[in-house]
Design a protein around this motif. Structure first.
Motif, PDB file in Angstrom:
ATOM      1  N   GLU A   8       0.864  -1.170   0.000  1.00 39.42           N
ATOM      2  CA  GLU A   8       0.000   0.000   0.000  1.00 39.42           C
ATOM      3  C   GLU A   8       0.904   1.223   0.000  1.00 39.42           C
ATOM      4  O   GLU A   8       1.836   1.309   0.807  1.00 39.42           O
ATOM      5  CB  GLU A   8      -0.875   0.052   1.254  1.00 39.42           C
ATOM      6  CG  GLU A   8      -2.072  -0.829   1.207  1.00 39.42           C
ATOM      7  CD  GLU A   8      -2.968  -0.656   2.411  1.00 39.42           C
ATOM      8  OE1 GLU A   8      -4.143  -1.030   2.282  1.00 39.42           O
ATOM      9  OE2 GLU A   8      -2.518  -0.190   3.471  1.00 39.42           O
ATOM     10  N   LEU A   9       0.648   2.145  -0.904  1.00 39.42           N
ATOM     11  CA  LEU A   9       1.338   3.427  -0.934  1.00 39.42           C
ATOM     12  C   LEU A   9       0.359   4.460  -0.406  1.00 39.42           C
ATOM     13  O   LEU A   9      -0.764   4.576  -0.905  1.00 39.42           O
ATOM     14  CB  LEU A   9       1.757   3.794  -2.358  1.00 39.42           C
ATOM     15  CG  LEU A   9       2.608   2.774  -3.114  1.00 39.42           C
ATOM     16  CD1 LEU A   9       2.916   3.292  -4.519  1.00 39.42           C
ATOM     17  CD2 LEU A   9       3.887   2.474  -2.366  1.00 39.42           C
ATOM     18  N   ASP A  19      -4.677   9.395   0.553  1.00 43.98           N
ATOM     19  CA  ASP A  19      -5.021   8.566  -0.601  1.00 43.98           C
ATOM     20  C   ASP A  19      -4.180   7.295  -0.515  1.00 43.98           C
ATOM     21  O   ASP A  19      -2.951   7.368  -0.449  1.00 43.98           O
ATOM     22  CB  ASP A  19      -4.715   9.330  -1.880  1.00 43.98           C
ATOM     23  CG  ASP A  19      -5.241   8.657  -3.125  1.00 43.98           C
ATOM     24  OD1 ASP A  19      -6.107   7.764  -3.001  1.00 43.98           O
ATOM     25  OD2 ASP A  19      -4.794   9.015  -4.222  1.00 43.98           O
ATOM     26  N   VAL A  20      -4.825   6.135  -0.471  1.00 47.26           N
ATOM     27  CA  VAL A  20      -4.131   4.847  -0.352  1.00 47.26           C
ATOM     28  C   VAL A  20      -4.294   4.077  -1.657  1.00 47.26           C
ATOM     29  O   VAL A  20      -5.411   3.872  -2.133  1.00 47.26           O
ATOM     30  CB  VAL A  20      -4.691   4.021   0.824  1.00 47.26           C
ATOM     31  CG1 VAL A  20      -3.959   2.694   0.938  1.00 47.26           C
ATOM     32  CG2 VAL A  20      -4.587   4.800   2.126  1.00 47.26           C
ATOM     33  N   VAL A  21      -3.160   3.664  -2.235  1.00 40.51           N
ATOM     34  CA  VAL A  21      -3.155   2.934  -3.501  1.00 40.51           C
ATOM     35  C   VAL A  21      -2.453   1.594  -3.277  1.00 40.51           C
ATOM     36  O   VAL A  21      -1.347   1.554  -2.742  1.00 40.51           O
ATOM     37  CB  VAL A  21      -2.413   3.732  -4.601  1.00 40.51           C
ATOM     38  CG1 VAL A  21      -2.377   2.954  -5.905  1.00 40.51           C
ATOM     39  CG2 VAL A  21      -3.045   5.092  -4.799  1.00 40.51           C
ATOM     40  N   THR A  22      -3.089   0.501  -3.689  1.00 35.38           N
ATOM     41  CA  THR A  22      -2.471  -0.822  -3.604  1.00 35.38           C
ATOM     42  C   THR A  22      -1.772  -1.121  -4.919  1.00 35.38           C
ATOM     43  O   THR A  22      -2.363  -0.963  -5.983  1.00 35.38           O
ATOM     44  CB  THR A  22      -3.528  -1.906  -3.316  1.00 35.38           C
ATOM     45  OG1 THR A  22      -4.153  -1.612  -2.062  1.00 35.38           O
ATOM     46  CG2 THR A  22      -2.892  -3.288  -3.240  1.00 35.38           C
ATOM     47  N   ARG A  55      10.914   4.444  -5.429  1.00 32.87           N
ATOM     48  CA  ARG A  55      11.176   5.398  -6.505  1.00 32.87           C
ATOM     49  C   ARG A  55       9.945   5.358  -7.403  1.00 32.87           C
ATOM     50  O   ARG A  55       9.653   4.339  -8.038  1.00 32.87           O
ATOM     51  CB  ARG A  55      12.410   4.999  -7.310  1.00 32.87           C
ATOM     52  CG  ARG A  55      12.694   5.943  -8.462  1.00 32.87           C
ATOM     53  CD  ARG A  55      13.813   5.468  -9.338  1.00 32.87           C
ATOM     54  NE  ARG A  55      14.691   4.539  -8.663  1.00 32.87           N
ATOM     55  CZ  ARG A  55      15.982   4.385  -8.921  1.00 32.87           C
ATOM     56  NH1 ARG A  55      16.541   5.101  -9.863  1.00 32.87           N
ATOM     57  NH2 ARG A  55      16.709   3.514  -8.286  1.00 32.87           N
ATOM     58  N   MET A  56       9.202   6.471  -7.426  1.00 32.73           N
ATOM     59  CA  MET A  56       8.011   6.545  -8.264  1.00 32.73           C
ATOM     60  C   MET A  56       8.440   6.637  -9.727  1.00 32.73           C
ATOM     61  O   MET A  56       9.435   7.284 -10.054  1.00 32.73           O
ATOM     62  CB  MET A  56       7.153   7.752  -7.877  1.00 32.73           C
ATOM     63  CG  MET A  56       6.620   7.692  -6.441  1.00 32.73           C
ATOM     64  SD  MET A  56       5.665   6.205  -6.061  1.00 32.73           S
ATOM     65  CE  MET A  56       4.271   6.392  -7.160  1.00 32.73           C
ATOM     66  N   LEU A  57       7.684   5.978 -10.610  1.00 29.21           N
ATOM     67  CA  LEU A  57       7.999   5.916 -12.036  1.00 29.21           C
ATOM     68  C   LEU A  57       6.848   6.498 -12.845  1.00 29.21           C
ATOM     69  O   LEU A  57       5.683   6.153 -12.605  1.00 29.21           O
ATOM     70  CB  LEU A  57       8.235   4.459 -12.459  1.00 29.21           C
ATOM     71  CG  LEU A  57       9.286   3.690 -11.662  1.00 29.21           C
ATOM     72  CD1 LEU A  57       9.262   2.214 -12.046  1.00 29.21           C
ATOM     73  CD2 LEU A  57      10.653   4.286 -11.894  1.00 29.21           C
ATOM     74  N   ALA A  58       7.169   7.333 -13.797  1.00 23.89           N
ATOM     75  CA  ALA A  58       6.136   7.927 -14.654  1.00 23.89           C
ATOM     76  C   ALA A  58       5.562   6.847 -15.572  1.00 23.89           C
ATOM     77  O   ALA A  58       6.281   6.016 -16.107  1.00 23.89           O
ATOM     78  CB  ALA A  58       6.727   9.057 -15.478  1.00 23.89           C
ATOM     79  N   PRO A  68       5.277   8.873  -1.779  1.00 25.42           N
ATOM     80  CA  PRO A  68       4.325   8.428  -0.764  1.00 25.42           C
ATOM     81  C   PRO A  68       4.815   8.800   0.633  1.00 25.42           C
ATOM     82  O   PRO A  68       6.012   8.831   0.904  1.00 25.42           O
ATOM     83  CB  PRO A  68       4.270   6.916  -0.940  1.00 25.42           C
ATOM     84  CG  PRO A  68       5.480   6.549  -1.706  1.00 25.42           C
ATOM     85  CD  PRO A  68       5.920   7.757  -2.454  1.00 25.42           C
ATOM     86  N   LEU A  69       3.871   9.088   1.505  1.00 23.83           N
ATOM     87  CA  LEU A  69       4.145   9.397   2.896  1.00 23.83           C
ATOM     88  C   LEU A  69       4.546   8.126   3.644  1.00 23.83           C
ATOM     89  O   LEU A  69       5.390   8.152   4.535  1.00 23.83           O
ATOM     90  CB  LEU A  69       2.881  10.006   3.517  1.00 23.83           C
ATOM     91  CG  LEU A  69       2.896  10.408   4.961  1.00 23.83           C
ATOM     92  CD1 LEU A  69       3.877  11.554   5.159  1.00 23.83           C
ATOM     93  CD2 LEU A  69       1.501  10.834   5.395  1.00 23.83           C
ATOM     94  N   LEU A  70       3.960   6.998   3.239  1.00 31.99           N
ATOM     95  CA  LEU A  70       4.164   5.716   3.912  1.00 31.99           C
ATOM     96  C   LEU A  70       4.044   4.585   2.899  1.00 31.99           C
ATOM     97  O   LEU A  70       3.247   4.671   1.971  1.00 31.99           O
ATOM     98  CB  LEU A  70       3.096   5.543   4.999  1.00 31.99           C
ATOM     99  CG  LEU A  70       3.098   4.305   5.869  1.00 31.99           C
ATOM    100  CD1 LEU A  70       4.353   4.252   6.732  1.00 31.99           C
ATOM    101  CD2 LEU A  70       1.877   4.293   6.752  1.00 31.99           C
TER     102      LEU A  70
END
Length: 82
Positions: A8-9, A19-22, A55-58, A68-70
């Motif tokens: 979960e991000l 906002d929680v994204v799996t 590392r977020m990817l476009a 993400p915070l967590l």
């Protein structure tokens, strides 16, 4: 080495609930050699190391990537899960 299958991000939204994204592991690896995870739409993508480094990817043009915070690992699904 086995990696966590799902995470979960948690993103902090200004003036609203978080906002929680799996995201789920894909068959790809990122530039750092760690697995790439994505949500069911394929829009949210992240390379996540076994130490929980993200590392977020476009996934498309003009995308603004927020960190993400967590990051929370989720338990495995399926017959072998507890």
């Amino acid at each position: 080495m086995a990696h966590t299958e799902r995470y979960e991000l948690v993103f902090q939204m200004s003036g609203a609930a978080d906002d929680v994204v799996t995201v789920r592991e894909t068959d790809r690896t990122g530039a750092g050699g760690s697995p790439v995870y994505e949500d069911e739409t394929g829009i949210v993508r992240a390379e996540i190391s076994d130490r929980g480094e993200v590392r977020m990817l476009a996934s498309g043009g003009h995308q603004v990537l927020g960190a993400p915070l967590l990051v929370r690992p989720l338990p495995e699904e399926g017959p072998g899960a507890l």
